[in-house]
Enzyme design. Sequence first.
Site, PDB file in Angstrom:
ATOM      1  N   ARG A 238       0.856  -1.184   0.000  1.00 55.23           N
ATOM      2  CA  ARG A 238       0.000   0.000   0.000  1.00 55.23           C
ATOM      3  C   ARG A 238       0.893   1.235   0.000  1.00 55.23           C
ATOM      4  O   ARG A 238       1.907   1.286   0.695  1.00 55.23           O
ATOM      5  CB  ARG A 238      -0.901   0.034   1.241  1.00 55.23           C
ATOM      6  CG  ARG A 238      -2.067  -0.952   1.211  1.00 55.23           C
ATOM      7  CD  ARG A 238      -3.108  -0.609   0.131  1.00 55.23           C
ATOM      8  NE  ARG A 238      -4.244  -1.497   0.136  1.00 55.23           N
ATOM      9  CZ  ARG A 238      -4.360  -2.616  -0.594  1.00 55.23           C
ATOM     10  NH1 ARG A 238      -3.388  -2.985  -1.407  1.00 55.23           N
ATOM     11  NH2 ARG A 238      -5.454  -3.347  -0.524  1.00 55.23           N
ATOM     12  N   GLU A 267      -4.176   7.178  -4.877  1.00 51.01           N
ATOM     13  CA  GLU A 267      -4.384   6.565  -6.195  1.00 51.01           C
ATOM     14  C   GLU A 267      -5.712   7.031  -6.782  1.00 51.01           C
ATOM     15  O   GLU A 267      -6.661   7.230  -6.032  1.00 51.01           O
ATOM     16  CB  GLU A 267      -4.382   5.033  -6.068  1.00 51.01           C
ATOM     17  CG  GLU A 267      -3.045   4.512  -5.580  1.00 51.01           C
ATOM     18  CD  GLU A 267      -3.029   3.001  -5.340  1.00 51.01           C
ATOM     19  OE1 GLU A 267      -4.053   2.333  -5.532  1.00 51.01           O
ATOM     20  OE2 GLU A 267      -1.969   2.499  -4.945  1.00 51.01           O
ATOM     21  N   HIS A 286      -1.439  -0.341  -9.670  1.00 48.48           N
ATOM     22  CA  HIS A 286      -2.035  -1.232  -8.668  1.00 48.48           C
ATOM     23  C   HIS A 286      -2.689  -2.463  -9.318  1.00 48.48           C
ATOM     24  O   HIS A 286      -3.903  -2.671  -9.216  1.00 48.48           O
ATOM     25  CB  HIS A 286      -3.064  -0.481  -7.810  1.00 48.48           C
ATOM     26  CG  HIS A 286      -3.287  -1.120  -6.467  1.00 48.48           C
ATOM     27  ND1 HIS A 286      -3.619  -0.418  -5.336  1.00 48.48           N
ATOM     28  CD2 HIS A 286      -3.234  -2.415  -6.084  1.00 48.48           C
ATOM     29  CE1 HIS A 286      -3.764  -1.244  -4.315  1.00 48.48           C
ATOM     30  NE2 HIS A 286      -3.544  -2.477  -4.755  1.00 48.48           N
TER      31      HIS A 286
HETATM   32  C1  DGY Z   1      -5.340  -6.410  -2.554  1.00 51.47           C
HETATM   33  O1  DGY Z   1      -6.041  -7.410  -2.761  1.00 51.47           O
HETATM   34  O2  DGY Z   1      -5.272  -5.880  -1.456  1.00 51.47           O
HETATM   35  C2  DGY Z   1      -4.568  -5.907  -3.707  1.00 51.47           C
HETATM   36  O3  DGY Z   1      -3.900  -4.755  -3.389  1.00 51.47           O
HETATM   37  C3  DGY Z   1      -5.486  -5.736  -4.887  1.00 51.47           C
HETATM   38  O4  DGY Z   1      -4.776  -5.941  -6.053  1.00 51.47           O
END
Ligand code: DGY
Length: 319
Positions: A238, A267, A286
């Site tokens: 993240r 984002e 992402h």
């Molecule tokens: C998640 O599942 O948390 C991922 O970041 C999505 O791609």
Amino acid sequence: MKPSIYITRKLPESVITPLQKEFEVDMWEHEDVPVPRDILLHKAESASALLTMLSDKIDRELLQKSPSLRVVANLAVGHDNIDLEAAKEVGVTICNTPDVLTETTADLTFGLLMATARRIVEADRYIKEGKWKSWSPLLLAGLDIHHKTIGIVGMGSIGEAVARRAKGFNMNVLYHNRSRKHAVERDLGVHYTTFEELLTQSDFVVVLAPLNEDTEGMFQDEQFLLMKDTAIFINAARGPIVNEEALEQAVKRGDIAGAGLDVFEVEPIDADHPLIKLDQVVALPHIGSSSKETRYEMMALCVENIHAVLKGNKPRTSL
Ligand code: DGY
């Protein structure tokens, strides 16, 4: 009246068909535009279930204003967009999509590491821009991956899957995690270190930790300064775990050699974002879990979880 489900992004019809037989299903009409907050609040007010994206804020306000809500199924393993405490207080079950995305996300993470170290994106751009005039000894020379040291910050199941890939490249694997994982150390031959040791010893620092109050802002100037100047930093977790300004300066000053980023503080980012102006940075929007097979499995798991809760059964994956 049938219980109603609100889906916050346009999903393929085939995915939602199993729900339509027994429930009222309403869905936001766009695939690539998030549902505006006011519409989400309004829809949630009368919904029994929500199928949400990581870009939807499921906070205390929404949860308290949604008296019929019984389950939120988030299309992600990460759940930092959801207030779990508030959900518990109002008795809403929160489901995520672990396991089904582990290997896919590890593939992308390792691919990002390779692309950054071996300058694959730069090389592709170079050839497409017609710059390739001759072979030369150090043309787009990158950094080796095999036999190097990788430090994984956050040894959950995706971290383990990345460690297995690294072992295939004969890498020395270090990890740092909230809790030590003796069985993983034994099975995979990986070594636990302190966060500082991991930073100083690794050629590749790979972040796969969840975003929470312990990890937010974990990477600042100080952490980049501890890293080798030949190190590559990878974030597939993240964005807010990293201070982007500090990362930008670290790359510009040459404190580290480059970065591969699948996630950003806010984002989406636009083309003016300072980090993506740097050749040493490979940026992705992402897409960690985004293979067709896995995204369909994630959607199916959300559907299964909603179905289970609305029928009074235990969901397969809840938090
Ligand atoms: C998640 O599942 O948390 C991922 O970041 C999505 O791609």
